[in-house]
Design an enzyme around this catalytic site. Sequence first.
Site, PDB file in Angstrom:
ATOM      1  CE  LYS A  54      -3.857  -2.323   2.236  1.00  0.00           C
ATOM      2  NZ  LYS A  54      -4.514  -2.726   3.491  1.00  0.00           N
ATOM      3  CD  GLN A  98      -3.495  -4.308   6.640  1.00  0.00           C
ATOM      4  OE1 GLN A  98      -3.334  -3.352   5.880  1.00  0.00           O
ATOM      5  NE2 GLN A  98      -4.189  -5.378   6.285  1.00  0.00           N
ATOM      6  CG  ASP A 121      -9.745   0.099   5.164  1.00  0.00           C
ATOM      7  OD1 ASP A 121      -9.562  -0.201   3.973  1.00  0.00           O
ATOM      8  OD2 ASP A 121      -9.053  -0.347   6.099  1.00  0.00           O
TER       9      ASP A 121
END
Length: 300
Positions: A54, A98, A121
Amino acid sequence: MGATIIDGRDFAAAVRGKVTGHVTRLASEQGIVPGLAVVLVGEDPASQVYVRSKGKATVEAGMKSVEHNLAADTSESELLALIDQLNNDSSIHGILVQLPLPEHLNEGLVVNAIDPAKDVDGFHISNVGLLGTGRKSMVPCTPLGCLMLLRNHHGSLSGLDAVVIGRSNIVGRPMVQLLIGDSCTVTVAHSRTRDLPEVVRRADVVVAAVGRPAMVQGDWLKPGATVIDVGINRVDAPERGVGKTRLVGDVDFERASRVAGAITPVPGGVGPMTIACLLANTLTACCRSNGVPEPEGLTA
Ligand code: NAD
């Protein structure tokens, strides 16, 4: 006749190219550089790989990338303090924690501490509610990627019968909302669904997000259906040598591709779209926070 293979690598590269072009213009015309902060707690090897890729993709798109690698025994208050600091940092437009987090940390509490406007997200409860009521939100990356692939293949999805297999918060449920938003008639199937093959047979569009290797059979499909395979399953591959493995999706690709009209492969289908959509979401968040127009086609 075999199905059209929907090339997620190609399409993800096009999305990333579009994001990069827009980022370049934002920097040269307005002096704005989108910034993404990724927070990793602990040393889970798979998560480390995801976080690294990422970060690399963020830099390649011309954005600022910040990585925070915290020890596995980081306390909840330390993590919340970091999120608070990132929420208040005007150079950061996207924050991603994460998952999964180590067990002593409350995932819901942590995710909902992120400023919803920076929640790239799309897991914050405010964004879930906004998406569920058909309003502008930050959209979870994987279902957004599936939607982009479907729109690109079909043009309009209006009126199509869609079946989403799986009802997780990360993929299945937001996928349902996105398909409703594009005027599909949506059925949600899950582990308690009776006669899954019969449900799948009704669908013009099948999105499989289950986590069971090659579960969806070719003869479950309506001929000509479009199949989006979200599953990523590692299985033994003795044909490649002792101890070797390979990735397969939730759909029996070989048989399904003889019946479907179009299908995403695994790997090389939905997977590459997830990171592309993370970059798109970071750019979208940056544009919204700066009050500049959002690029078209990069969100729902
Ligand atoms: P999950 O385990 O949270 O949810 C799985 C869903 O499948 C559940 O809702 C369950 O009801 C349903 N299910 C289980 N068994 C079933 C059965 N026999 N019949 C019908 N439904 C059944 O998983 P998830 O996080 O939604 O992920 C699903 C898959 O997608 C996994 O393979 C995961 O690795 C993959 N995934 C891929 C990406 C990507 O970037 N491509 C991103 C996220 C998840």
